[in-house]
Structure formats: C-alpha cells, structure tokens
Design an enzyme around this catalytic site. Structure first.
Site, PDB file in Angstrom:
ATOM      1  N   HIS A 170       0.263  -1.586 -10.097  1.00 24.73           N
ATOM      2  CA  HIS A 170       1.342  -0.770 -10.096  1.00 24.73           C
ATOM      3  C   HIS A 170       2.271  -0.393 -11.350  1.00 24.73           C
ATOM      4  O   HIS A 170       1.884  -1.081 -11.754  1.00 24.73           O
ATOM      5  CB  HIS A 170       2.431  -0.546  -8.688  1.00 24.73           C
ATOM      6  CG  HIS A 170       1.574  -0.287  -7.887  1.00 24.73           C
ATOM      7  ND1 HIS A 170       1.011   0.448  -7.421  1.00 24.73           N
ATOM      8  CD2 HIS A 170       2.451  -1.293  -6.349  1.00 24.73           C
ATOM      9  CE1 HIS A 170       0.359   0.666  -5.832  1.00 24.73           C
ATOM     10  NE2 HIS A 170       0.880  -0.635  -5.056  1.00 24.73           N
ATOM     11  N   ASN A 200       0.156  -0.565   4.619  1.00 24.39           N
ATOM     12  CA  ASN A 200      -0.953  -0.923   3.830  1.00 24.39           C
ATOM     13  C   ASN A 200      -2.062  -1.891   4.397  1.00 24.39           C
ATOM     14  O   ASN A 200      -1.660  -2.987   5.171  1.00 24.39           O
ATOM     15  CB  ASN A 200      -0.611  -1.962   2.835  1.00 24.39           C
ATOM     16  CG  ASN A 200      -1.449  -2.188   1.231  1.00 24.39           C
ATOM     17  OD1 ASN A 200      -2.879  -2.729   1.705  1.00 24.39           O
ATOM     18  ND2 ASN A 200      -1.349  -1.877   0.314  1.00 24.39           N
ATOM     19  N   PRO A 201      -2.600  -1.641   4.648  1.00 28.56           N
ATOM     20  CA  PRO A 201      -3.960  -2.552   5.643  1.00 28.56           C
ATOM     21  C   PRO A 201      -4.543  -4.323   5.137  1.00 28.56           C
ATOM     22  O   PRO A 201      -4.943  -4.642   6.206  1.00 28.56           O
ATOM     23  CB  PRO A 201      -5.090  -1.897   5.478  1.00 28.56           C
ATOM     24  CG  PRO A 201      -5.071  -0.615   5.154  1.00 28.56           C
ATOM     25  CD  PRO A 201      -3.990  -0.611   4.141  1.00 28.56           C
ATOM     26  N   SER A 202      -4.004  -4.457   3.832  1.00 29.00           N
ATOM     27  CA  SER A 202      -4.037  -6.021   3.267  1.00 29.00           C
ATOM     28  C   SER A 202      -2.931  -6.240   4.116  1.00 29.00           C
ATOM     29  O   SER A 202      -2.817  -7.610   4.765  1.00 29.00           O
ATOM     30  CB  SER A 202      -3.254  -5.949   2.008  1.00 29.00           C
ATOM     31  OG  SER A 202      -2.095  -5.135   1.339  1.00 29.00           O
ATOM     32  N   SER A 256       1.542   4.179  -6.722  1.00 27.06           N
ATOM     33  CA  SER A 256       2.564   2.950  -5.109  1.00 27.06           C
ATOM     34  C   SER A 256       3.015   4.277  -3.811  1.00 27.06           C
ATOM     35  O   SER A 256       2.585   5.685  -4.179  1.00 27.06           O
ATOM     36  CB  SER A 256       3.688   2.408  -5.312  1.00 27.06           C
ATOM     37  OG  SER A 256       4.742   4.205  -5.424  1.00 27.06           O
ATOM     38  N   GLY A 314       4.778   4.376  -2.253  1.00 26.42           N
ATOM     39  CA  GLY A 314       6.476   5.616  -2.288  1.00 26.42           C
ATOM     40  C   GLY A 314       6.103   6.645  -2.836  1.00 26.42           C
ATOM     41  O   GLY A 314       7.196   7.781  -2.730  1.00 26.42           O
ATOM     42  N   ASN A 368       4.697   1.113   4.129  1.00 25.28           N
ATOM     43  CA  ASN A 368       4.415  -0.645   4.256  1.00 25.28           C
ATOM     44  C   ASN A 368       4.580  -1.270   5.435  1.00 25.28           C
ATOM     45  O   ASN A 368       5.391  -2.545   4.986  1.00 25.28           O
ATOM     46  CB  ASN A 368       4.256  -0.655   2.746  1.00 25.28           C
ATOM     47  CG  ASN A 368       3.609  -0.391   2.082  1.00 25.28           C
ATOM     48  OD1 ASN A 368       2.413  -0.055   2.485  1.00 25.28           O
ATOM     49  ND2 ASN A 368       3.551  -0.488   0.923  1.00 25.28           N
TER      50      ASN A 368
END
Length: 411
Positions: A385, A251-253, A337, A339, A229
C-alpha cells in the site's frame, strides 16, 4: 627581579576588549533573532481575527491550548501549543484559515517537505472549525460518478452482472469467472444504497492515531459507519472506536490465517461476526482466484447459522476504476487500501464524510510515535500500500472542505 612586558598588558587589554565586543555582538544578534521569531510566531499563530457578523471576538483572557482537532483547553502544560484567545475555533472560511488552508495545499507532492513540516502545517489548520464546501464536494462527487459510480457498481449484483456473465477478475492474470446460477443467486438483485442516501458517514480506519482519542461516541452518532478488515470493537476499545457498524470489509487473508479458510470449525468465525450485530459483510471475492472460494464460503456459513447479516462482494470493475482514479491523484501502489476504497464509496453515498483512524505515518501530528493499529503494532507487507500518499490526499481534501479527517481527541 623580573619586569612585566608593557606590550603583554596591551595585548591582554586588547583581548578583553575584543571578547567584550564579541559578547555584545552575540547578544545583539540573539535579540534580533528573538524579535524576528516573535513576529513570525505572531503571524503564524497568535494574531487571529475571529469574526462573527464582522465583529472581532478575540479577547485575551489567559493561556489556552488547542488540541489537534481545534478544541480549546485551559491549562499550563508546557508540552502544548498555546494561543492567547479564549474564543474559537476559527471559522473555516475566515481570512486566517484560508491562509492556513492554502499553506497546506501549496504542498503539491509529499516529497516537497519533510514530514515534520507537513505535520506543523496540519496542526496549524486545527484551529479552524471544519465545514463542508458543498461546491467542492459536488465537483469531486461528480468526478467519482463518472469514473466509478458506487451507487450502481460498488457491489456485484444481479442487475450489473447478469447470469452467464464472464466476470473478469481485478487482477487480469487471474482470468475470468463464469457466473453460474448458484453464484448468481447469492448476489443481491440491485445495490442496496443510492447516491447521497446518508447525511453523515464515518469511515473508521484502524490506525494507532485512534488510541486514546475518545472518538467512540462521535463515531457511533454518524448515520452510517464503515469499518475495515474485521477490527476489534470490544469494550476494551469502544471508548476510542465505538461499536456501531453498518458495513465491515474482510480481507480473505484474515479468514485464511485466523479461521483456516472456514474448512474446519466455522462457529468461531460466526461468533466474531455477531459482534458487529446486523452489519453487512463486504469482501473482494473477485480480486483474484485465491479469494473467490473462501469469500463465497462466508455466505454459506452465515446461512448455516441463520444469520440476518448480508454478504456482498466488491464488483471487480469498480475496484479497477477506483484504482485508476487514485493513480491520477498520485497514489501509486500495488494495491490501494480497503480504507481508501470505502472512503471513495462513502463520498458518493453520503452528503458528509468523516474519517477516523486514518494516519499513515509512524508519528502523530505532534511527533509522538504511535502503534500501526489501535489494537496492535503489526506492520503491513512493505510496498503493498501507499498509506502516506493516501493520507496526503485526504489532508488536501480536508483543506478543500470535501471531507473531514480527525486526528485529535474528540473530547
């Protein structure tokens, strides 16, 4: 003239006698507790038989403090945990370490013990020098090959997703995505990585446990480094987190919130990516419909700036299979997640996997409060998560010799 009541003198003497007996009994009980505690402490931490070819090497020479990662420090810091041996750490397969590993694996579910008890068991295990258990690692890798198969399906490729494919999103309610010639041409022909391609990999999470860890050099020494991220790797953090990056997820966010979906100025986003040099960019374009356009736009931005960085997209079926796999292991979350996804992939692509910055608790193993990330204390959306559950699985895998979790100083 008054006279003393003889009975009052006897009562006073009796009270004194009872008080004296009470004090003696209390002292005796305290002494017995100290003896029993001492025996237990010795059993838990001090009587180590360090063996090398069958010979004991444990020679007491003073006071030594074991850090969380098993290193030995001399000194007199009262806040540390001290052991009376200069040699070490212990062999991972020694009798003592096998007992400590079994202690940790005996906790089948996280709710069985308090966090502090789990931390104590984890800290006790740090006196053992971790080593990979090839048998256990291969068994786990085989299970991942059957369920997920990262060397074939981690990325969406032209081979696993032919032209015209109706690709189903990871979130079923989002429907399907038709693979047109334009989209097909931005996919790589095949997976760029193969099974057990790399000897030693580092998967770097963003947890506050990394702060002041001085793990940067150790991370950079790995053959392949995964990061999650778009974390900061500036000179401010390099001593703790390193700089080397081979794959970084986004993350696209993050693109939406920080870079206005790349609909306006694109150069700031490009400049951030250049800090990762030639690292490949990995995005969940097919998680849901909201992610698709902004994720594909990343490829176009890099092409516009003639960047040599590759852009890849998670295959949605791979993400579905990985989520199902970890659900069976007890990780129940709305979404696992990034990760955990990278760790899962690394276990198939690498012979040996080391985790840094993974610790899903508000305190470190010594009970000291830490920030959520090494660079800020912004908490994630609650209930999205299941980080403690993920870390709990990693701790078990560490105990089995499948991967290594680093939670202490690397110096």
């Amino acid at each position: 003239m008054g006279y003393a009541d003889p009975s009052s003198s006897r009562d006073l003497l009796g009270n004194r006698t009872l008080f004296f007996i009470f004090i003696c009994a209390f002292a005796l009980v305290t002494l017995l507790q100290q003896i029993l505690y001492g025996r237990n402490y010795i059993k838990r931490g001090l009587q180590f038989s360090w063996q090398n070819g069958g010979e004991e090497l444990g020679n007491w020479t003073g006071i030594f403090n074991f850090t969380d990662d098993g290193a030995v420090k001399t000194g007199s810091d009262a806040g540390g945990r001290y052991f009376e041996f200069s040699e070490g750490p212990l062999d991972f397969n020694s009798t003592k370490c096998l007992d400590l590993r079994q202690d940790l694996m005996a906790v089948k579910v996280l709710s069985m013990v308090k966090e502090t008890e789990l931390f104590d068991r984890w800290k006790s295990l740090q006196i053992c020098k971790w080593e990979i258990n090839v048998t256990e690692a291969n068994i786990f890798r085989s299970a991942l090959a059957r369920c997920c198969n990262a060397p074939s399906f981690l990325f969406t490729t032209q081979k696993n997703t032919p032209l015209g494919t109706k690709l189903r999103y990871e979130v079923d309610t989002s429907g399907i995505f038709q693979i047109t010639p334009e989209i097909f041409n931005i996919f790589p022909k095949d997976m760029p990585y193969y099974r057990s391609q790399f000897k030693k990999c580092a998967v770097v999470g963003n947890g506050g446990i990394l702060k002041n860890s001085k793990c940067g050099k150790e991370i950079d020494s790995a053959d392949f480094v995964f990061r999650c991220n778009l974390p900061p790797i500036s000179h401010k953090y390099v001593a703790d987190v390193g700089m080397k990056t081979d794959v970084v997820t986004i993350n696209p966010s993050i693109i939406t919130d920080r870079f206005q979906r790349l609909e306006k100025w694109r150069k700031p986003f490009y400049e951030v990516l250049q800090r990762y040099e030639n690292a490949s960019i990995l995005l969940p374009a097919f998680y849901n419909t909201r992610n698709t356009d902004v994720s594909i736009r990343v490829k176009y931005v890099l092409d516009d700036f003639d960047s040599q960085q590759s852009v890849y997209y998670f295959h949605p079926q791979y993400l579905i299979n990985v989520s199902r796999f970890w659900l069976i292991q007890g990780v129940r979350a709305k979404r696992i997640s990034s990760g955990l996804i990278l760790v899962t992939a690394a276990l198939e692509l690498c012979d040996e996997v080391h985790l840094y910055g993974f610790w899903g608790f508000p305190m470190n193993p010594s009970g000291v409060f830490i920030t959520h990330h090494y660079y800020d204390n912004v908490k994630p959306r609650p209930g999205f998560h299941a980080m403690p559950s993920e870390i709990f699985n990693f701790i078990h895998m560490h105990s089995k010799g499948i991967l290594r979790v680093h939670t202490g100083s690397c110096c």
